[in-house]
Write an enzyme that holds these catalytic residues in place. Structure first.
Site, PDB file in Angstrom:
ATOM      1  N   SER A  56       0.819  -1.212   0.000  1.00 52.86           N
ATOM      2  CA  SER A  56       0.000   0.000   0.000  1.00 52.86           C
ATOM      3  C   SER A  56       0.852   1.260   0.000  1.00 52.86           C
ATOM      4  CB  SER A  56      -0.929  -0.010   1.220  1.00 52.86           C
ATOM      5  OG  SER A  56      -1.636   1.216   1.331  1.00 52.86           O
ATOM      6  N   GLN A  57       1.762   1.394   0.966  1.00 51.80           N
ATOM      7  CA  GLN A  57       2.601   2.586   1.026  1.00 51.80           C
ATOM      8  C   GLN A  57       3.731   2.528   0.000  1.00 51.80           C
ATOM      9  OE1 GLN A  57       2.368   5.438   2.699  1.00 51.80           O
ATOM     10  NE2 GLN A  57       0.501   4.890   3.801  1.00 51.80           N
ATOM     11  N   HIS A  74       7.306   4.416  10.061  1.00 53.95           N
ATOM     12  CA  HIS A  74       6.763   4.146  11.395  1.00 53.95           C
ATOM     13  C   HIS A  74       7.949   3.992  12.340  1.00 53.95           C
ATOM     14  CE1 HIS A  74       4.330   2.818  14.646  1.00 53.95           C
ATOM     15  NE2 HIS A  74       4.356   1.523  14.415  1.00 53.95           N
ATOM     16  N   GLU A  77      -4.186   3.085  18.079  1.00 57.27           N
ATOM     17  CA  GLU A  77      -4.669   1.810  17.559  1.00 57.27           C
ATOM     18  C   GLU A  77      -5.307   0.961  18.655  1.00 57.27           C
ATOM     19  OE1 GLU A  77      -1.276   1.248  14.041  1.00 57.27           O
ATOM     20  OE2 GLU A  77      -1.083   0.218  15.958  1.00 57.27           O
ATOM     21  N   GLU A 101     -27.436  -0.961  14.347  1.00 51.02           N
ATOM     22  CA  GLU A 101     -27.305   0.135  15.312  1.00 51.02           C
ATOM     23  C   GLU A 101     -25.905   0.255  15.910  1.00 51.02           C
ATOM     24  OE1 GLU A 101     -29.544   2.288  15.478  1.00 51.02           O
ATOM     25  OE2 GLU A 101     -31.064   1.160  14.365  1.00 51.02           O
ATOM     26  N   GLU A 116     -23.829   1.683  11.350  1.00 49.55           N
ATOM     27  CA  GLU A 116     -23.963   3.137  11.379  1.00 49.55           C
ATOM     28  C   GLU A 116     -22.723   3.851  11.919  1.00 49.55           C
ATOM     29  OE1 GLU A 116     -27.674   4.519  12.963  1.00 49.55           O
ATOM     30  OE2 GLU A 116     -28.833   3.037  11.850  1.00 49.55           O
TER      31      GLU A 116
END
Length: 332
Positions: free
Chosen positions: A29-30, A110, A197, A229, A233
Site C-alpha cells: 500500500s505505502q 513508522h 490503535e 445500530e 452506522e
C-alpha cells in the site's frame, strides 16, 4: 497545549535529493505510492523486493526498476523500509545493513523498530522517518490530483548534518508538503500510533461495537437490528467526525441523539476507562507491548493467530456477512 508547526513546499528543498538514488523496500500500500510519487517528482527511485514477489511484475509494469532487496540497498543512497513491522528486523539485518555506510540514509514510515531497538543502525548513517497520515492509495491518488496527504517527519540520527533537510525533501517529493508536514520524534510517533490503535481506532472501537451488539442480542433484540445500530452506522458517524470534528457530527444528528451523547456517553467511557488507557500507554512506553508482540512473532504468532480465529467466529461476523449482501453499494 502547544500546537505543532506545519511546513509546506516552500520550506522543503527538493534539490537535496538531486543525484540521489532512493530504494523503496516493499511494494504494498505505502510502497507503491511512495515509489510512484517519487518517480513523478523526478527522483531516481528503484524498488527492492524478494525474488519471486508477486509485486515484482506490477512494479516493473508501472515503470520502476526492481532488484533483489540486497542489491537495491547497495545501489541506493537512501533506503526506505516499507514492510510490516514484524519482518523488518530480519530483512534489515540480512539484506540492508551490510550495504549501509557513511553518507547513506535509512528511512522508515513508522517509528516502532527504531524506538523499541529492534533495529539498531550504525552511527555513520542518517536515520529518518516520513509517515503519511493516510493509506497508500490515498497518498497516490491525491498526488496525481496535484494535492497531498499530511505527513509526519522525524530524525533519529543525523550523521551527515543533512538528515532533517533530506526528510523534508522526501516528504515534499511524495506530496506531503502540499498539504503540510509536522515534525515529531520516533518515540512520539511510535507511542501515539500504538496508543491510538489499541485504545480507540482498533481495540477500543471493536470492543465497544461487540459489547453493544452483545448487550442488545442478550436482551432479546434481533441481531440484525443490533448490527445496524452498533456497527453499520459507525461509518455514518465517523465520516461526519472526520469531515468536521465532533461539532459537525453533533450538528448533523438529531437532538435526541445529541442529548443521549452528552448524558450517557460519559457513563460508558468514564474515569475508569481513562485509567485503563493510562495503563496501556505505560505498557507502550516501557516496551512491554513491543516485547509481547515480538515474542509472539518469534513463536510463529501462536497467540495472535488464536485470537484472530476466535474473533472471526463472533456472531457479529455471520450477521454482518448476510446483511452486507443486501447492500449493493458495498459490492464492486
Amino acid at each position: 497545549m502547544t500546537r505543532a508547526r506545519m511546513y509546506y513546499d516552500e520550506d522543503a528543498d527538493l534539490s537535496v535529493l538531486d543525484n540521489k538514488t532512493i530504494a523503496i523496500v516493499g511494494y504494498g500500500s505505502q510502497g507503491h505510492a511512495h515509489a510512484l510519487n517519487l518517480k513523478d517528482s523526478g527522483i531516481d527511485v528503484i524498488v527492492g523486493l524478494y525474488e519471486g514477489s508477486r509485486s515484482w511484475a506490477r512494479a516493473e509494469n508501472e515503470g520502476l526498476a526492481v532488484y533483489p532487496t540486497a542489491e537495491a540497498a547497495a545501489k541506493a543512497d537512501l533506503v526506505m523500509i516499507l514492510l510490516p513491522d514484524e519482518v523488518q528486523r530480519e530483512i534489515y539485518n540480512r539484506d540492508i545493513a551490510p550495504h549501509l555506510g557513511t553518507g547513506k540514509t535509512l528511512a522508515f514510515a513508522h517509528g516502532f523498530n527504531i524506538h523499541f531497538s529492534q533495529i539498531v543502525p550504525s552511527q555513520e548513517v542518517d536515520v529518518l522517518m516520513v509517515a503519511p497520515k493516510g493509506p497508500g492509495h490515498l497518498v497516490r491518488r491525491v498526488f496525481t490530483e496535484g494535492k497531498g496527504v499530511p505527513c509526519l517527519f522525524a530524525v533519529e540520527q543525523d550523521a551527515s548534518g543533512r538528515a532533517r533537510a533530506t526528510a523534508m525533501a522526501y516528504a515534499r517529493a511524495i506530496g506531503g508538503t502540499r498539504a503540510g508536514i509536522l515534525e515529531t520524534t520516533f518515540r512520539e510517533e511510535a507511542e501515539t500510533d500504538l496508543f491510538g490503535e489499541q485504545t480507540v481506532l482498533c481495540g477500543g472501537l471493536t470492543a465497544l461495537i461487540k459489547a453493544g451488539f452483545e448487550t442488545l442480542v442478550e436482551a432479546g433484540y434481533q441481531p440484525e437490528l443490533a448490527y445496524f445500530e452498533c456497527l453499520h452506522e459507525v461509518k455514518l458517524i465517523v465520516d461526519l467526525i472526520v469531515e468536521g470534528g465532533l461539532a459537525k457530527m453533533r450538528d448533523s444528528i438529531s437532538n435526541t441523539a445529541e442529548f443521549g451523547d452528552y448524558t450517557r456517553g460519559p457513563r460508558i467511557v468514564d474515569e475508569r476507562t481513562k485509567a485503563e488507557m493510562k495503563k496501556i500507554l505505560a505498557e507502550i512506553q516501557n516496551g512491554e507491548f513491543a516485547k509481547q508482540w515480538v515474542l509472539d512473532s518469534q513463536a510463529n504468532y501462536a497467540s495472535f493467530k488464536a485470537m484472530r480465529r476466535r474473533e472471526a467466529e463472533h456472531p457479529i461476523e455471520e450477521v454482518g456477512a448476510d446483511l452486507r449482501k443486501m447492500m449493493s453499494w458495498l459490492r464492486p
